[in-house]
Design a protein around this motif. Structure first.
Motif, PDB file in Angstrom:
ATOM      1  N   TYR A  54       0.863  -1.181   0.000  1.00  0.00           N
ATOM      2  CA  TYR A  54       0.000   0.000   0.000  1.00  0.00           C
ATOM      3  C   TYR A  54       0.896   1.226   0.000  1.00  0.00           C
ATOM      4  O   TYR A  54       1.820   1.323   0.799  1.00  0.00           O
ATOM      5  CB  TYR A  54      -0.885   0.030   1.250  1.00  0.00           C
ATOM      6  N   THR A  55       0.624   2.161  -0.898  1.00  0.00           N
ATOM      7  CA  THR A  55       1.360   3.416  -0.898  1.00  0.00           C
ATOM      8  C   THR A  55       0.389   4.583  -0.895  1.00  0.00           C
ATOM      9  O   THR A  55      -0.763   4.448  -1.305  1.00  0.00           O
ATOM     10  CB  THR A  55       2.285   3.554  -2.133  1.00  0.00           C
ATOM     11  N   VAL A  56       0.875   5.716  -0.416  1.00  0.00           N
ATOM     12  CA  VAL A  56       0.122   6.960  -0.476  1.00  0.00           C
ATOM     13  C   VAL A  56       0.807   7.844  -1.498  1.00  0.00           C
ATOM     14  O   VAL A  56       2.025   8.020  -1.462  1.00  0.00           O
ATOM     15  CB  VAL A  56       0.095   7.656   0.905  1.00  0.00           C
ATOM     16  N   LEU A  57       0.007   8.366  -2.427  1.00  0.00           N
ATOM     17  CA  LEU A  57       0.499   9.316  -3.417  1.00  0.00           C
ATOM     18  C   LEU A  57      -0.208  10.646  -3.192  1.00  0.00           C
ATOM     19  O   LEU A  57      -1.434  10.699  -3.187  1.00  0.00           O
ATOM     20  CB  LEU A  57       0.206   8.835  -4.843  1.00  0.00           C
ATOM     21  N   ASN A  58       0.581  11.697  -2.990  1.00  0.00           N
ATOM     22  CA  ASN A  58       0.033  13.052  -2.919  1.00  0.00           C
ATOM     23  C   ASN A  58       0.337  13.735  -4.239  1.00  0.00           C
ATOM     24  O   ASN A  58       1.487  13.750  -4.691  1.00  0.00           O
ATOM     25  CB  ASN A  58       0.649  13.834  -1.760  1.00  0.00           C
ATOM     26  N   SER A  59      -0.685  14.286  -4.860  1.00  0.00           N
ATOM     27  CA  SER A  59      -0.550  14.932  -6.164  1.00  0.00           C
ATOM     28  C   SER A  59       0.355  16.153  -6.066  1.00  0.00           C
ATOM     29  O   SER A  59       0.347  16.874  -5.071  1.00  0.00           O
ATOM     30  CB  SER A  59      -1.922  15.352  -6.675  1.00  0.00           C
ATOM     31  N   ARG A  60       1.116  16.389  -7.120  1.00  0.00           N
ATOM     32  CA  ARG A  60       1.936  17.600  -7.204  1.00  0.00           C
ATOM     33  C   ARG A  60       1.272  18.672  -8.053  1.00  0.00           C
ATOM     34  O   ARG A  60       1.818  19.748  -8.248  1.00  0.00           O
ATOM     35  CB  ARG A  60       3.299  17.265  -7.808  1.00  0.00           C
ATOM     36  N   GLY A  61       0.081  18.378  -8.557  1.00  0.00           N
ATOM     37  CA  GLY A  61      -0.638  19.314  -9.416  1.00  0.00           C
ATOM     38  C   GLY A  61      -1.325  20.409  -8.627  1.00  0.00           C
ATOM     39  O   GLY A  61      -1.445  20.355  -7.405  1.00  0.00           O
ATOM     40  N   ARG A  62      -1.828  21.407  -9.350  1.00  0.00           N
ATOM     41  CA  ARG A  62      -2.510  22.540  -8.707  1.00  0.00           C
ATOM     42  C   ARG A  62      -3.785  22.123  -7.994  1.00  0.00           C
ATOM     43  O   ARG A  62      -4.125  22.648  -6.954  1.00  0.00           O
ATOM     44  CB  ARG A  62      -2.859  23.586  -9.754  1.00  0.00           C
ATOM     45  N   ALA A  63      -4.500  21.188  -8.582  1.00  0.00           N
ATOM     46  CA  ALA A  63      -5.780  20.765  -8.002  1.00  0.00           C
ATOM     47  C   ALA A  63      -5.573  19.979  -6.714  1.00  0.00           C
ATOM     48  O   ALA A  63      -6.469  19.882  -5.888  1.00  0.00           O
ATOM     49  CB  ALA A  63      -6.558  19.927  -8.995  1.00  0.00           C
ATOM     50  N   GLY A  64      -4.382  19.425  -6.529  1.00  0.00           N
ATOM     51  CA  GLY A  64      -4.113  18.643  -5.332  1.00  0.00           C
ATOM     52  C   GLY A  64      -4.801  17.298  -5.390  1.00  0.00           C
ATOM     53  O   GLY A  64      -5.333  16.891  -6.421  1.00  0.00           O
ATOM     54  N   GLY A  65      -4.793  16.628  -4.308  1.00  0.00           N
ATOM     55  CA  GLY A  65      -5.437  15.328  -4.229  1.00  0.00           C
ATOM     56  C   GLY A  65      -4.508  14.300  -3.625  1.00  0.00           C
ATOM     57  O   GLY A  65      -3.282  14.400  -3.737  1.00  0.00           O
ATOM     58  N   ALA A  66      -5.098  13.337  -2.977  1.00  0.00           N
ATOM     59  CA  ALA A  66      -4.332  12.264  -2.355  1.00  0.00           C
ATOM     60  C   ALA A  66      -4.992  10.937  -2.703  1.00  0.00           C
ATOM     61  O   ALA A  66      -6.207  10.854  -2.845  1.00  0.00           O
ATOM     62  CB  ALA A  66      -4.280  12.458  -0.845  1.00  0.00           C
ATOM     63  N   TYR A  67      -4.165   9.902  -2.824  1.00  0.00           N
ATOM     64  CA  TYR A  67      -4.615   8.596  -3.266  1.00  0.00           C
ATOM     65  C   TYR A  67      -3.939   7.510  -2.439  1.00  0.00           C
ATOM     66  O   TYR A  67      -2.768   7.639  -2.081  1.00  0.00           O
ATOM     67  CB  TYR A  67      -4.249   8.378  -4.743  1.00  0.00           C
ATOM     68  N   VAL A  68      -4.678   6.437  -2.171  1.00  0.00           N
ATOM     69  CA  VAL A  68      -4.096   5.216  -1.626  1.00  0.00           C
ATOM     70  C   VAL A  68      -4.028   4.242  -2.798  1.00  0.00           C
ATOM     71  O   VAL A  68      -5.019   4.055  -3.516  1.00  0.00           O
ATOM     72  CB  VAL A  68      -4.942   4.632  -0.473  1.00  0.00           C
ATOM     73  N   VAL A  69      -2.860   3.642  -2.989  1.00  0.00           N
ATOM     74  CA  VAL A  69      -2.639   2.765  -4.141  1.00  0.00           C
ATOM     75  C   VAL A  69      -2.203   1.389  -3.657  1.00  0.00           C
ATOM     76  O   VAL A  69      -1.385   1.280  -2.741  1.00  0.00           O
ATOM     77  CB  VAL A  69      -1.557   3.355  -5.084  1.00  0.00           C
ATOM     78  N   GLN A  70      -2.760   0.347  -4.260  1.00  0.00           N
ATOM     79  CA  GLN A  70      -2.357  -1.044  -3.984  1.00  0.00           C
ATOM     80  C   GLN A  70      -1.480  -1.528  -5.135  1.00  0.00           C
ATOM     81  O   GLN A  70      -1.810  -1.314  -6.296  1.00  0.00           O
ATOM     82  CB  GLN A  70      -3.575  -1.965  -3.888  1.00  0.00           C
ATOM     83  N   TRP A  71      -0.386  -2.203  -4.782  1.00  0.00           N
ATOM     84  CA  TRP A  71       0.520  -2.800  -5.769  1.00  0.00           C
ATOM     85  C   TRP A  71       0.620  -4.289  -5.498  1.00  0.00           C
ATOM     86  O   TRP A  71       0.759  -4.701  -4.342  1.00  0.00           O
ATOM     87  CB  TRP A  71       1.921  -2.201  -5.653  1.00  0.00           C
ATOM     88  N   ASN A  72       0.563  -5.099  -6.547  1.00  0.00           N
ATOM     89  CA  ASN A  72       0.818  -6.535  -6.429  1.00  0.00           C
ATOM     90  C   ASN A  72       2.332  -6.712  -6.495  1.00  0.00           C
ATOM     91  O   ASN A  72       2.951  -6.422  -7.516  1.00  0.00           O
ATOM     92  CB  ASN A  72       0.138  -7.293  -7.570  1.00  0.00           C
ATOM     93  N   THR A  73       2.933  -7.175  -5.409  1.00  0.00           N
ATOM     94  CA  THR A  73       4.395  -7.286  -5.359  1.00  0.00           C
ATOM     95  C   THR A  73       4.929  -8.463  -6.167  1.00  0.00           C
ATOM     96  O   THR A  73       6.137  -8.607  -6.300  1.00  0.00           O
ATOM     97  CB  THR A  73       4.890  -7.398  -3.901  1.00  0.00           C
ATOM     98  N   GLU A  74       4.049  -9.287  -6.719  1.00  0.00           N
ATOM     99  CA  GLU A  74       4.479 -10.387  -7.593  1.00  0.00           C
ATOM    100  C   GLU A  74       5.035  -9.834  -8.895  1.00  0.00           C
ATOM    101  O   GLU A  74       6.097 -10.204  -9.328  1.00  0.00           O
ATOM    102  CB  GLU A  74       3.276 -11.274  -7.893  1.00  0.00           C
TER     103      GLU A  74
END
Length: 198
Positions: A54-74
């Motif tokens: 699980y990672t958190v991505l914070n947008s660098r754009g003007r509108a902003g925004g935050a996301y939780v992202v799931q990655w399959n480590t396989e």
């Protein structure tokens, strides 16, 4: 983001340029490996919870925004993304069972998600008076503790069972029964008026 082996410190995976599906650039804020039992559904297949990052991505754009992202480590594919709001995430926690995620935002809100579906289960607006810097679940996933730069801690008692979408619709219907009845009567009156003109 660099993932290294705990056995020999060798590089396992590098994700150099995180971006959102829109192509907008973002910055990694947190990363946690899944734990516990159960599976994450990804594109019709099941990925064991312990195989998810699980990672958190914070947008660098003007509108902003935050996301939780799931990655399959396989294969290191992105398997799930959840927009959490327009405010950057300041801290993040995964429960000991691996079933719940908690995040806090720069707008002083705390959110709790189902770790498998990333569905937001609960939001607490204005949880503190200043930046929220720490979140932790107890060992039974029954309490969430938050700490803030305002020198306060909060303890939230979590429900034993989270409401299903059907429960939420029923609760909404009960709370707004009068308004729904008025709308239905008005709709019926309009239908009768149209039928009488024809």
């Amino acid at each position: 983001l660099r993932v290294v082996s705990t056995a020999d410190a060798s590089l396992v995976q590098a994700i150099d340029d995180p971006h959102l599906r829109s192509g907008e650039r973002a910055a990694f804020r947190f990363a946690r490996f899944g734990r516990g039992t159960g599976n994450v559904l990804a594109g019709g297949s099941r990925v064991p919870a312990q195989q998810v990052l699980y990672t958190v991505l914070n947008s660098r754009g003007r509108a902003g925004g935050a996301y939780v992202v799931q990655w399959n480590t396989e294969g290191w594919q992105r398997i799930g993304t959840r927009f959490t709001g327009h405010s950057a995430i300041t801290t993040f926690a995964l429960s000991p069972s691996g079933r719940l995620l908690a995040f806090a935002t720069a707008s002083l809100q705390i959110g709790i998600c189902d770790a498998h579906s990333l569905k937001v289960l609960m939001r607490v607006p204005a949880a503190h008076g200043f930046a929220i810097t720490a979140l932790a679940f107890d060992k039974d996933d029954r309490h969430l503790v938050s700490g803030s730069a305002d020198e306060t801690c909060q303890v939230f008692v979590l429900p034993e069972q989270w409401p299903t979408p059907v429960d939420l619709v029923l609760e909404f219907g009960q709370q707004h029964l009068q308004a729904i009845a008025v709308l239905l009567v008005l709709l019926l009156a309009v239908i009768l008026a149209v039928a009488m003109r024809s």
